[in-house]
Design an enzyme around this catalytic site. Structure first.
Site, PDB file in Angstrom:
ATOM      1  N   GLU A 114       0.858  -1.195   0.000  1.00 56.28           N
ATOM      2  CA  GLU A 114       0.000   0.000   0.000  1.00 56.28           C
ATOM      3  C   GLU A 114       0.887   1.235   0.000  1.00 56.28           C
ATOM      4  OE1 GLU A 114      -2.226  -0.356   3.628  1.00 56.28           O
ATOM      5  OE2 GLU A 114      -3.037  -2.303   3.068  1.00 56.28           O
ATOM      6  N   LYS A 116       2.036   4.780   1.911  1.00 54.57           N
ATOM      7  CA  LYS A 116       2.021   5.329   3.270  1.00 54.57           C
ATOM      8  C   LYS A 116       1.530   6.770   3.170  1.00 54.57           C
ATOM      9  CE  LYS A 116       4.467   5.239   7.586  1.00 54.57           C
ATOM     10  NZ  LYS A 116       4.217   6.563   8.092  1.00 54.57           N
ATOM     11  N   ASP A 118       0.366  10.427   4.222  1.00 55.35           N
ATOM     12  CA  ASP A 118       0.920  11.353   5.210  1.00 55.35           C
ATOM     13  C   ASP A 118      -0.187  12.276   5.721  1.00 55.35           C
ATOM     14  OD1 ASP A 118       2.858  12.373   6.737  1.00 55.35           O
ATOM     15  OD2 ASP A 118       3.827  13.553   5.174  1.00 55.35           O
ATOM     16  N   TYR A 236      -7.192   1.661   5.769  1.00 52.63           N
ATOM     17  CA  TYR A 236      -6.225   0.598   5.500  1.00 52.63           C
ATOM     18  C   TYR A 236      -6.302  -0.577   6.461  1.00 52.63           C
ATOM     19  CZ  TYR A 236      -3.814   3.599   8.850  1.00 52.63           C
ATOM     20  OH  TYR A 236      -3.507   4.374   9.937  1.00 52.63           O
ATOM     21  N   LYS A 323      10.463   4.004   3.464  1.00 48.24           N
ATOM     22  CA  LYS A 323      10.405   5.461   3.316  1.00 48.24           C
ATOM     23  C   LYS A 323      11.164   5.884   2.065  1.00 48.24           C
ATOM     24  CE  LYS A 323       8.405   7.159   7.039  1.00 48.24           C
ATOM     25  NZ  LYS A 323       8.921   8.331   7.598  1.00 48.24           N
ATOM     26  N   CYS A 417      25.922  31.214  25.996  1.00 54.46           N
ATOM     27  CA  CYS A 417      24.496  30.990  25.747  1.00 54.46           C
ATOM     28  C   CYS A 417      23.873  32.230  25.094  1.00 54.46           C
ATOM     29  CB  CYS A 417      23.790  30.686  27.074  1.00 54.46           C
ATOM     30  SG  CYS A 417      22.004  30.549  26.862  1.00 54.46           S
ATOM     31  N   CYS A 420      21.292  33.708  27.913  1.00 58.43           N
ATOM     32  CA  CYS A 420      21.655  34.223  29.242  1.00 58.43           C
ATOM     33  C   CYS A 420      23.151  34.467  29.373  1.00 58.43           C
ATOM     34  CB  CYS A 420      21.154  33.269  30.324  1.00 58.43           C
ATOM     35  SG  CYS A 420      22.040  31.707  30.336  1.00 58.43           S
ATOM     36  N   CYS A 435      24.041  24.901  27.921  1.00 56.64           N
ATOM     37  CA  CYS A 435      24.063  26.056  28.804  1.00 56.64           C
ATOM     38  C   CYS A 435      23.806  25.467  30.197  1.00 56.64           C
ATOM     39  CB  CYS A 435      22.960  27.041  28.428  1.00 56.64           C
ATOM     40  SG  CYS A 435      22.706  28.246  29.737  1.00 56.64           S
ATOM     41  N   CYS A 441      17.945  30.172  33.050  1.00 56.53           N
ATOM     42  CA  CYS A 441      17.994  30.465  31.609  1.00 56.53           C
ATOM     43  C   CYS A 441      16.569  30.319  31.053  1.00 56.53           C
ATOM     44  CB  CYS A 441      18.956  29.496  30.923  1.00 56.53           C
ATOM     45  SG  CYS A 441      19.082  29.752  29.160  1.00 56.53           S
TER      46      CYS A 441
HETATM   47  S1  IVH Z   1      -0.946   0.266   8.959  1.00 52.40           S
HETATM   48  C1  IVH Z   1       0.002  -1.679  13.077  1.00 52.40           C
HETATM   49  N1  IVH Z   1      -1.076   1.345   6.594  1.00 52.40           N
HETATM   50  O1  IVH Z   1       1.568   5.199   9.515  1.00 52.40           O
HETATM   51  C2  IVH Z   1       0.294  -0.647  12.074  1.00 52.40           C
HETATM   52  N2  IVH Z   1      -0.445   2.745   8.416  1.00 52.40           N
HETATM   53  O2  IVH Z   1       3.723   4.303  11.465  1.00 52.40           O
HETATM   54  C3  IVH Z   1      -0.922  -0.043  11.539  1.00 52.40           C
HETATM   55  N3  IVH Z   1      -0.047   5.061   7.791  1.00 52.40           N
HETATM   56  O3  IVH Z   1      -0.133   5.583  12.521  1.00 52.40           O
HETATM   57  C4  IVH Z   1      -0.680   0.949  10.522  1.00 52.40           C
HETATM   58  N4  IVH Z   1      -0.459   4.845   5.653  1.00 52.40           N
HETATM   59  O4  IVH Z   1      -1.095   6.721  10.527  1.00 52.40           O
HETATM   60  C5  IVH Z   1      -0.808   1.548   7.889  1.00 52.40           C
HETATM   61  N5  IVH Z   1      -1.229   2.150   4.435  1.00 52.40           N
HETATM   62  C6  IVH Z   1      -0.988   2.361   5.714  1.00 52.40           C
HETATM   63  C7  IVH Z   1      -0.621   3.636   6.221  1.00 52.40           C
HETATM   64  C8  IVH Z   1      -0.360   3.770   7.587  1.00 52.40           C
HETATM   65  C9  IVH Z   1      -0.127   5.693   6.610  1.00 52.40           C
HETATM   66  C10 IVH Z   1       0.344   5.705   9.063  1.00 52.40           C
HETATM   67  C11 IVH Z   1      -0.629   5.476  10.171  1.00 52.40           C
HETATM   68  C12 IVH Z   1       0.143   4.926  11.324  1.00 52.40           C
HETATM   69  C13 IVH Z   1       1.559   5.164  10.919  1.00 52.40           C
HETATM   70  C14 IVH Z   1       2.383   3.986  11.394  1.00 52.40           C
END
Ligand code: IVH
Length: 679
Positions: A114, A116, A118, A236, A323, A417, A420, A435, A441
């Protein structure tokens, strides 16, 4: 009893509008004109206003908002919201696959890949098909109830219909602000600012990036403003007890059937090469999506296999995030300034000529420490490369030396610093400069207070950074203990504080007295005592008095507490100021005893015994059983190994766990046998 005709009418209108909504947002078909649609909605709104008791739980009027939430109620997650561990290259992905293969001991397996997303993680609860609760991730254990705001997301069903819809289920997904909406809002802010500039009014701050904008929007008090922002969501995950789906693929198919917004390009892969091909293909294709993505997520498909692999403390062993490398841009270093943090560490910050990077404008980058300035051989007005890797603050990755001006002077890290003027010091073996003036401070004191009130510590969310600054500047607070000396009049006398906000602050401070010992300990901000360490210490010692009496050697004997932490604790408790602070906080009524540990140890019948729990049981839930085991001094382990004393197996216990226990000669016991042990 017959349903009153007015209720029938409301039900009919509700269904009709929901039907048009779904057609439009799921299938992009408009069966009625916008005008007709608005008329129907208005008709329903009028009827609901006249007969509020007949308003349906899936009423589409929630889509336009109108609910005002002053304080979001905190809700404990039935299933904790975990994070994913990250990988950054092919080798690490192959290592993940090897771990999976090893764990599955030769069984065939497949993955689902899938994107990820954001945005903001959200947990959605459906009861009898109706969306009843939407809760943010929070700290993973509990989050905020933001149901009214989430109901404005048009692509999320308010009611799910079908013959296979479970009575109770939870859906996990990522709520995001589509890039188009993000840009539109910022354009509107820019337009409004032109007007404001002419009128000499204060300018509005543009949204920093889509992710922050989404999390800010989700927590807005007025859901009709949220509705205007047009949040969206990708789901998801599907969770619940005894769901009839054996694989993630089947869960996603069900979610699609039930009209949830599931990403259209999830892909099943049967080996790591296919996974890597998916990751590669989407590295560039992802820019065509309507939202920011920062990686791909790879999940083992089969649920039983997932169960057999289990979890580490924070993340599942059966899934991983890959990532993508961050985007880079070149810009000019305008100056270097220095920030003093909670511990006194002085962090250099590069101020840059604004440059567009991954959809947002970057003006500052962290330089980490003095070594980093030296490593980069940074000179005044250098052309630098900046990179954003998911964090909000980008970093400088290199310098284009060919563009350096002839007589440019090197950047020299400061000696005193910036706040301060105290000479900075460097601790043995550490790169950071500090510091040492931790008593007076200003930024150190403010940051300590901010840490103390933060969500994971005392959770006083009515006290933000700005308020702390105001209190500090007005000499209301100089230390965390001063928070408990504040009263209505002292706050109300300050500019900009009304009755309500003053009362909210005092209410938050008062409620913090109920925060458990571990959170208070974490809030004290003792070096190296993070959230997990604080929990371990609180559980082990039970009271602060016991902990303060312990020697360095005794502290270092606590499981998972090393010498460095032990010394830091002993140093903290050796200072009279710190002891006085603890006494003052105790007097104010904060928790310095671990309530649970004190009351819950019932016997040592299971001392030295370890358990893994699998399956379902007649008398207890799995969590409850774990608690009972701990109450009798036993320990819970995450997986079956040769060291394990017992596998406590209920109905439908994981077959791979059972097999492994048998192979390793681990005793498998039933619930009845277990109860006999503690009788
Ligand atoms: S599965 C047990 N699937 O990434 C893990 N997470 O680092 C369940 N996220 O808090 C997460 N896309 O907000 C999953 N396709 C995806 C995702 C996803 C984004 C985020 C999610 C989670 C964080 C985990």
């Amino acid at each position: 009893m017959n349903t009153p005709p007015i209720e029938l009418e409301i039900r009919k209108l509700t269904d009709k509008i929901n039907y048009y909504n779904e057609k439009y947002y799921q299938s992009h078909i408009s069966e009625v004109s916008d005008y007709e649609f608005d008329q129907l909605l208005k008709q329903l709104e009028d009827l609901e206003q006249k007969h509020p008791k007949y308003k349906q739980p899936d009423s589409p009027t929630a889509r336009v908002g109108g609910t005002i939430t002053k304080d979001f109620v905190q809700v404990k997650h039935r299933y904790p919201m975990l994070s994913l561990s990250n990988t950054y290259n092919e080798t690490e992905m192959r290592e993940f696959d090897e771990r999976i293969q090893k764990g599955l001991e030769g069984q065939p397996y497949s993955y689902i890949c899938e994107m990820k997303y954001d945005g903001v993680a959200m947990s959605l609860t459906y009861e009898n098909g109706i969306l009843t609760q939407a809760v943010t991730r929070g700290d993973g254990e509990q989050g905020d109830d933001v149901t009214a705001n989430i109901k404005t997301i048009k692509t999320l069903p308010l009611k799910v219909v079908g013959d296979d819809v479970p009575a109770y289920f939870e859906v996990r997904g990522e709520v995001y602000l589509p890039l188009e909406s993000f840009e539109k809002i910022n354009q509107e802010i820019e337009g409004e600012n032109i007007e404001r500039q002419i009128q000499g009014k204060k300018l509005l701050t543009p949204l920093a990036n889509p992710r922050n904008a989404a999390s800010g929007t989700v927590k807005m008090q007025d859901s009709s403003v949220v509705a205007k922002r047009k949040l969206a969501c990708f789901v998801y995950d599907l969770l619940g007890e005894n769901l009839p789906f054996q694989t993630h693929e089947e869960s996603l198919e069900a979610l699609k059937r039930w009209k949830f917004p599931v990403f259209h390009n999830n892909q099943k892969c049967t080996n790591i090469d296919e996974v890597l091909a998916y990751i590669k293909a989407w590295e560039t294709k992802r820019f065509t999506l309507p939202l920011d993505t920062d990686g791909a997520v790879v999940k083992l498909n089969d649920k039983m296999q997932r169960e057999s692999l289990g979890f580490t403390a924070k993340s599942p062993r059966w899934a991983i995030a890959y990532k993508y490398k961050a985007e880079t841009a070149a810009t000019i270093l305008e100056s270097v300034t220095y920030q003093v943090g909670r511990t006194g560490a002085v962090t250099p910050v590069a101020n840059l000529k604004p440059v567009k990077l991954a959809g947002t404008t970057v003006k500052r980058a962290t330089l980490h420490n003095a070594n980093e300035i030296a490593r980069l051989d940074l000179h005044e007005k250098d052309t630098v490369f900046v990179e954003k890797s998911g964090e909000i603050i980008p970093k400088i990755t290199g310098v284009d030396k060919t563009k350096r001006q002839l007589f440019a002077q090197p950047i020299i890290y400061i000696k005193n610093c910036p706040e301060c003027n105290t000479p900075l010091v460097q601790n043995d073996g550490e790169v950071a400069f500090y510091c040492p003036n931790d008593k007076s401070c200003p930024p150190q004191i403010k940051a300590k207070i901010e840490h103390f009130v933060s969500r994971k510590a005392m959770n006083i969310d009515s006290l933000g950074g700005k308020t702390i600054e105001t209190f500090f500047d007005n000499k209301l607070i100089r230390d965390i203990t001063d928070l408990y000396q504040l009263n209505f009049q002292r706050i109300r006398n300050l500019d900009g504080f009304k009755d309500t906000s003053t009362n909210n602050i005092l209410k938050g401070i008062d409620a913090s007295k109920q925060q458990p010992f571990a959170k208070v300990l974490f809030g004290l901000g003792i070096r190296y005592v993070g959230e997990t360490v604080a929990e371990k210490l609180a559980t082990y010692f039970g009271t602060i008095d016991a902990m303060m009496k312990a020697s360095v050697e005794e502290l270092a004997q606590v499981p998972e507490i090393g010498q460095k932490i032990a010394e830091s604790l002993a140093n903290y408790f050796a200072e009279a100021d710190n002891v006085a602070r603890i006494q003052a906080l105790k007097k104010a009524g904060l928790q310095f005893e671990n309530q649970q540990v004190v009351k819950e140890i019932l016997s040592d019948k299971l001392a030295g015994k370890t358990f893994v729990i699998s399956g379902t049981f007649d008398n207890y839930g799995r969590e409850e059983l774990a608690e009972v085991i701990e109450q009798h001094s036993g320990k819970i382990l995450s997986g079956v190994s040769g060291k394990l004393s017992y596998l406590l197996a209920g109905k439908d216990a994981g077959s791979s766990k059972l097999d492994k226990a048998q192979k390793l000669g681990v005793a498998v016991i039933s619930e009845a046998e277990f109860l006999e042990m503690i009788k």
